[in-house]
Design a protein around this motif. Sequence first.
Motif, mmCIF file in Angstrom:
data_model
loop_
_atom_site.group_PDB
_atom_site.id
_atom_site.type_symbol
_atom_site.label_atom_id
_atom_site.label_comp_id
_atom_site.label_asym_id
_atom_site.label_seq_id
_atom_site.Cartn_x
_atom_site.Cartn_y
_atom_site.Cartn_z
ATOM 1 N N ASN A 1 0.791 -1.236 0.000
ATOM 2 C CA ASN A 1 0.000 0.000 0.000
ATOM 3 C C ASN A 1 0.819 1.281 0.000
ATOM 4 N N PHE A 2 2.061 1.208 -0.390
ATOM 5 C CA PHE A 2 2.847 2.421 -0.544
ATOM 6 C C PHE A 2 2.488 3.074 -1.871
ATOM 7 N N PHE A 3 2.800 4.365 -1.984
ATOM 8 C CA PHE A 3 2.637 5.035 -3.276
ATOM 9 C C PHE A 3 3.508 4.303 -4.279
ATOM 10 N N THR A 4 2.993 4.054 -5.450
ATOM 11 C CA THR A 4 3.763 3.337 -6.453
ATOM 12 C C THR A 4 3.408 3.826 -7.847
ATOM 13 N N ILE A 5 4.257 3.503 -8.782
ATOM 14 C CA ILE A 5 4.038 3.829 -10.183
ATOM 15 C C ILE A 5 4.231 2.560 -10.995
ATOM 16 N N GLU A 6 3.503 2.446 -12.085
ATOM 17 C CA GLU A 6 3.707 1.288 -12.960
ATOM 18 C C GLU A 6 4.924 1.556 -13.836
ATOM 19 N N VAL A 7 5.818 0.566 -13.900
ATOM 20 C CA VAL A 7 7.014 0.688 -14.722
ATOM 21 C C VAL A 7 7.132 -0.513 -15.643
ATOM 22 N N GLY A 8 7.677 -0.270 -16.817
ATOM 23 C CA GLY A 8 7.926 -1.334 -17.775
ATOM 24 C C GLY A 8 6.884 -1.381 -18.876
ATOM 25 N N ASN A 9 7.341 -1.841 -20.041
ATOM 26 C CA ASN A 9 6.453 -2.060 -21.176
ATOM 27 C C ASN A 9 5.837 -3.455 -21.125
ATOM 28 N N ALA A 10 6.538 -4.350 -20.437
ATOM 29 C CA ALA A 10 6.111 -5.737 -20.267
ATOM 30 C C ALA A 10 6.671 -6.189 -18.930
ATOM 31 N N SER A 11 6.210 -7.340 -18.451
ATOM 32 C CA SER A 11 6.706 -7.773 -17.151
ATOM 33 C C SER A 11 6.738 -9.282 -17.010
ATOM 34 N N ILE A 12 7.580 -9.700 -16.069
ATOM 35 C CA ILE A 12 7.694 -11.097 -15.674
ATOM 36 C C ILE A 12 7.555 -11.117 -14.156
ATOM 37 N N LEU A 13 6.577 -11.871 -13.668
ATOM 38 C CA LEU A 13 6.361 -11.994 -12.226
ATOM 39 C C LEU A 13 6.636 -13.427 -11.787
#
Length: 156
Positions: free
Chosen positions: A107-119
């Motif tokens: 629940n911290f402030f966050t931003i989406e990063v990346g054009n694609a992702s691997i989780l």
Amino acid sequence: MRIIGDIKRILCNKEDLVFLCIGSPKYPLDSFAPRLGSKLKEAGFTVFGTIEEPIDGKNYIEKCLEVTFASDNKKIIAIDSGIGNKKDLGNIKVRPNRGVEPASATNFFTIEVGNASILGMTSCKVEDVIKKRKASSVNIDAMVEKVYKEIMEFFE
């Protein structure tokens, strides 16, 4: 271990590719990305976030913005540990058109990063990740090796 998605769909030529590996080697269940990042960097890829220089809760906003602005016209593949259901544990989720939101589970402030992702799905609860619990039913080394092998095969 299954792969959800297809890693080959998110790769492009090596020169136009940047891996942004988010996580902390101090927390076993959050170490998937920096461990993979170290292996990819050793293999000659452009990588931000390794065991030696992690991108974690202390520096991720600054580092993610830095990588985003420094990687103009390059495809950024964000890699992170994921929290999911028990059936997801040990799986790899590949998202061809979506980045990651680091620390969103806390629940911290966050931003989406990346054009694609691997989780790499390592836990069901954020508490397990931040309390330095060991991965009981998840073999993170095997997850790292599986993704690393698939990426290397693409560039052979």
